[in-house]
Write a protein that holds these residues in place. Structure first.
Motif, short mmCIF file in Angstrom:
data_model
loop_
_atom_site.label_atom_id
_atom_site.label_comp_id
_atom_site.label_asym_id
_atom_site.label_seq_id
_atom_site.Cartn_x
_atom_site.Cartn_y
_atom_site.Cartn_z
N THR A 256 6.85 74.26 31.66
CA THR A 256 7.32 73.43 32.29
C THR A 256 6.37 73.73 33.86
O THR A 256 6.89 74.40 34.24
CB THR A 256 9.08 73.71 32.49
OG1 THR A 256 9.58 72.94 31.77
CG2 THR A 256 9.08 72.12 33.47
N GLU A 257 6.09 72.25 34.03
CA GLU A 257 5.47 72.62 35.84
C GLU A 257 5.47 71.58 36.39
O GLU A 257 5.39 70.69 36.15
CB GLU A 257 3.78 72.11 34.91
CG GLU A 257 2.35 72.40 35.85
CD GLU A 257 1.22 72.39 35.72
OE1 GLU A 257 -0.03 73.25 35.11
OE2 GLU A 257 0.52 71.42 34.28
N VAL A 258 5.71 71.91 37.28
CA VAL A 258 5.02 71.20 38.56
C VAL A 258 4.85 71.85 39.54
O VAL A 258 4.59 73.02 40.24
CB VAL A 258 7.19 71.51 39.13
CG1 VAL A 258 7.33 70.75 40.50
CG2 VAL A 258 8.33 71.23 38.52
N ILE A 259 3.33 70.60 40.00
CA ILE A 259 2.71 70.74 41.59
C ILE A 259 2.81 69.86 42.00
O ILE A 259 3.17 68.81 42.32
CB ILE A 259 1.02 70.19 39.95
CG1 ILE A 259 0.91 70.78 38.99
CG2 ILE A 259 -0.18 70.50 40.80
CD1 ILE A 259 -0.42 70.62 38.41
N ASP A 260 2.79 70.87 43.30
CA ASP A 260 2.49 69.65 44.67
C ASP A 260 3.80 69.45 44.62
O ASP A 260 4.15 67.94 45.24
CB ASP A 260 1.76 69.27 44.91
CG ASP A 260 0.14 69.87 45.21
OD1 ASP A 260 0.44 70.74 45.43
OD2 ASP A 260 -0.85 69.40 45.12
N ALA A 261 5.26 69.70 44.28
CA ALA A 261 6.45 69.27 44.30
C ALA A 261 6.92 67.46 43.05
O ALA A 261 7.25 67.60 43.71
CB ALA A 261 7.08 69.20 45.61
N GLY A 262 5.97 67.55 42.46
CA GLY A 262 6.28 66.26 41.96
C GLY A 262 6.88 65.88 40.84
O GLY A 262 8.08 67.86 40.64
N GLU A 263 6.67 65.30 39.49
CA GLU A 263 7.91 65.06 38.88
C GLU A 263 6.86 66.77 38.11
O GLU A 263 6.17 66.79 37.35
CB GLU A 263 7.63 64.27 38.04
CG GLU A 263 8.46 62.90 38.81
CD GLU A 263 10.03 63.07 39.10
OE1 GLU A 263 10.31 63.32 37.99
OE2 GLU A 263 9.94 62.60 40.37
N PRO A 264 8.17 67.58 37.39
CA PRO A 264 7.63 68.30 36.13
C PRO A 264 7.21 67.70 35.13
O PRO A 264 7.81 66.55 34.57
CB PRO A 264 9.36 68.86 35.94
CG PRO A 264 10.18 68.22 36.90
CD PRO A 264 9.99 66.43 37.15
N ALA A 265 6.49 68.91 34.49
CA ALA A 265 5.86 67.88 33.17
C ALA A 265 5.28 69.25 32.39
O ALA A 265 5.34 70.37 32.36
CB ALA A 265 4.10 68.04 33.42
N THR A 266 6.71 68.82 30.84
CA THR A 266 6.93 70.07 29.92
C THR A 266 5.41 69.45 29.14
O THR A 266 4.90 68.76 28.18
CB THR A 266 8.00 69.97 29.72
OG1 THR A 266 9.39 69.58 30.40
CG2 THR A 266 8.46 70.45 28.00
N TYR A 267 5.29 71.02 28.24
CA TYR A 267 4.71 71.28 27.50
C TYR A 267 4.68 72.49 26.26
O TYR A 267 5.73 72.59 26.71
CB TYR A 267 2.67 71.67 27.86
CG TYR A 267 1.87 70.46 28.86
CD1 TYR A 267 1.40 70.00 29.11
CD2 TYR A 267 2.48 71.03 30.33
CE1 TYR A 267 0.68 69.28 29.73
CE2 TYR A 267 2.23 70.00 30.80
CZ TYR A 267 1.36 68.82 31.57
OH TYR A 267 0.40 68.38 31.94
N SER A 268 4.88 72.03 25.15
CA SER A 268 4.54 73.22 24.38
C SER A 268 3.79 73.09 22.79
O SER A 268 3.57 72.14 22.48
CB SER A 268 6.35 72.81 23.50
OG SER A 268 6.30 70.99 22.59
#
Length: 667
Positions: A361-373
């Motif tokens: 789960t990645e959060v870039i520059d306080a943006g929305e979380p993006a989940t990869y699996s």
């Protein structure tokens, strides 16, 4: 750590101990006296390997996996621009090398590789480095070699010292210490080995080598090279009298560090990692060898839990006083392995099922979380048969293996999911004892596949990379032939290899200082590996050399010839130790590597790194401790990089300059 060498190659049942299926290959080794270097070995599957016990290597206190692997021969270890340390074997980069800790694949994750600079090895008993012909039983993505880390696995139960302590400080005030305890408890049905401990290191900076200056001011210390790192571990292993066993190993670390900026680009990464933590647990149990209606067999099951987080902060200037953005990644990888052996006449049938699920789960520059699996599947079978004799008197062994491997990416953040990919792998090899048994011939061929990592497919690396979700798997074919022998006090290994990697995923400059990963190249590497060790009374001399030719071509543009990054045609070194009497000893090592090339992202041009050498020196004294829980104490003074040479791991990233260390070890 002496291991006796026999003229016979043992039968599968006789050669194994309870729990040995965690390492699918039976390892045959040449006689080794108690020395401070790694030992050459070969495997029944035909692969060349080296093995080293951690208590036989003089590492820095609170060592990481990077510290240990830098001491081993025939492997390159270098730091990249993210501050991570990665291995390279025979021209194969880090994502093509699997790392198994008690059977748990810690290289299956967001990036399909492990940062060696933060993986602690305080608890580790033994390391085995398999080069090239990885077993099909190691699981998915075991492409160009394997690093096998034993904490609670291995054969039987060794009796470690009940107390161990290691502490040191250098001339810059950087310090580190480790403390470990162990006890062996008898039970009514067997025995239990319990171990626990931890370590801490605090580094303010590394010194710059001669001729290199700080990017800011006139300082002689490497900018943003600090680290604070703490780790702890527990392990337990129960061995029953009947051969069954259970084991648990669990280790974790928490760290914060700076990421040294590259010196050769106009806009280097200005990063810090305010928090990195990881916790890895391996639980396993096995039946040991049992009678069955068809002969003898054993079964082992293991469960791996791997959790971690990596936080990155970006800065506006080399003062590192104004945060402009960042990235946070939470990782979770679960793995399950089922392994089994069964006799097949005089031979043996081995099988392994590996299933792994990793989520990021990645959060870039306080943006929305993006989940990869990403999910992995691997089913491998190997048949191992004796040749030129019967059972315990056989002179050699051959093995043939086949695997089915698959990968899927069910969660891909804002991108579209990919279709699952299925492929196959295979390996055939063997080992033959010649004459009276002090010469071993090994060889084999293999085909393995590596699936692209989630980060390769979907990460923009904070604007540095252009994503490419259409990447295809890499395919590696390997052929190897070698000899391991002993003549008196000399033991040596020579291995020639040929490797071909198709659809290689490489970094390509795409303008504006950006890079993209593409299936663009074919990498062919051919070479010769040499390893020797000779003891003469109080003197020990060891050496290694890798002579290789790594070619990189683009089938779509055959006229576009480029040099592969960071692949010298020669790298090798010499090590010597001398017992001086009255407990005093000294050791020295020198290593040399030929010129290498890298791609300059600002100009899409190659940069040539000059050849370099570095020299290390140690002087120590051993004391026997009577009437205490410990058995011995070593005190040493070490000079790292005595000549203060500028040695570059990567373009713009020099290694530390001259460093003076003081260290005390009790065990």
């Amino acid at each position: 750590m002496a291991v006796s060498f026999s003229a016979v190659v043992y039968s599968p049942v006789a050669a194994q101990e309870p729990g040995d299926t965690i390492r699918p290959d039976t390892v045959y080794s040449v006689e080794a006296i108690k020395v401070r270097v790694a030992r050459p070995v070969t495997t029944a599957g035909g692969a060349a390997a080296i093995t080293a016990q951690l208590d036989s290597l003089r590492t820095t206190p609170a060592p990481t996996l990077a510290d240990v692997l830098r001491q081993l021969p025939l492997i390159q270890v270098r730091e990249n621009s993210r501050g991570e340390v990665q291995p390279t074997i025979r021209g194969m980069e880090s994502r093509r090398v699997v790392v198994l800790v008690d059977g748990v694949p810690i290289t299956l994750g967001w990036d399909n590789r492990a940062d060696l600079s933060v993986i602690p090895v305080t608890a580790v008993r033994q390391l085995t480095l398999v080069r090239g012909l990885s077993s099909v039983l190691y699981g998915p993505n075991a492409l160009g070699g394997a690093v096998l880390v034993d904490i609670a696995s291995g054969n039987g139960i060794d009796r470690p010292p009940p107390l161990s302590f290691n502490a040191g400080v250098d001339n810059l005030g950087n310090g580190a210490a480790t403390l470990g305890f162990s006890t062996l408890l008898p039970t009514s049905s067997g025995q239990v080995l319990l171990r626990a401990g931890g370590g801490y290191r605090n580094r303010g900076s590394w010194p710059l080598p001669d001729g290199e200056s700080s990017l800011v001011g006139q300082g002689d210390e490497r900018l943003n090279s600090d680290i604070e790192h703490g780790n702890a571990y527990v392990s337990a292993r129960y061995s029953a009298d009947g051969g069954s066993w259970m084991s648990l190993s669990s280790f974790g670390f928490k760290s914060q560090r700076g990421v040294p900026p590259e010196r050769h680009v106009a806009e280097p990464r200005l990063w810090r990692n305010p928090e990195i933590w990881r916790w890895v647990t391996a639980m396993a149990a096995g039946t040991g060898w049992r009678e069955t209606p068809w002969g003898q067999g054993d079964i082992e099951a293991s469960l791996g839990l791997d959790f971690g987080q990596n936080v990155i902060e970006t800065y506006s200037s080399l003062a590192y006083d104004s945060v402009t953005g960042g990235e946070s990644g939470d990782d979770r990888t679960l793995s399950f392995r089922l392994l089994g052996d069964h006799t097949l006449g005089e031979g043996i049938l081995r099988g392994a099922l590996t299933v792994a699920d990793t989520r990021h789960t990645e959060v870039i520059d306080a943006g929305e979380p993006a989940t990869y699996s990403q999910r992995f599947f691997s089913l491998g079978l190997e048949i191992d048969e004796p040749i030129l004799g019967d059972g315990d008197l056989s002179k050699g062994r051959i093995s043939v293996g086949f695997s089915i491997d698959g990968a899927a990416t069910p969660e891909t953040g804002p991108a579209e999911p990919r279709d699952p990919i299925w492929t196959w792998g295979a390996r055939a090899g063997g080992t033959l004892a010649v004459g009276d048994g002090n010469v071993l011939l090994n060889g084999g061929v293999s085909r393995r596949v590596r699936f692209p990592a989630l980060r390769e497919l979907y990460s923009g690396a904070l604007g540095r990379f252009v994503v490419n979700p259409a990447l295809d798997p890499e395919v590696l074919t390997v052929a190897e032939l070698g000899v391991t022998f002993q003549v008196g006090r000399l033991q040596a290994q020579a291995v020639t290899f040929l490797q071909r990697l198709t659809d290689a995923i490489v970094r390509v400059a795409v303008g504006d200082g950006n890079l993209q990963r593409q299936n663009r190249d074919r990498i062919t590497s051919a070479g010769l590996e040499l390893l020797f060790e000779i003891a003469a009374g109080p003197l020990l001399v060891a050496g290694d050399a890798t002579i290789q030719n790594v070619d990189l071509t683009d089938p779509s543009a055959p006229g576009d010839q480029r040099n592969p990054e960071y692949q010298p045609w020669f790298i090798g070194g010499l090590f010597g130790s001398l017992q001086l009497g009255r407990g005093f000893w000294t050791s020295a090592s020198i290593r040399h590597q030929a010129p290498r090339f890298c791609v300059h992202p600002d100009f899409d041009a190659e940069v040539r790194l000059a050849s370099n050498s570095w020299f290390d020196l140690e002087l120590g004294k051993s004391f026997r401790l009577a009437g205490t829980a410990a058995r011995r104490m070593d005190a040493l003074i070490a000079f790292d990089n005595v000549t203060d040479s500028a040695v570059f791991d990567q373009c713009g990233l020099p290694r530390p300059g001259r460093l003076l260390r003081f260290q005390v070890q009790i065990f």
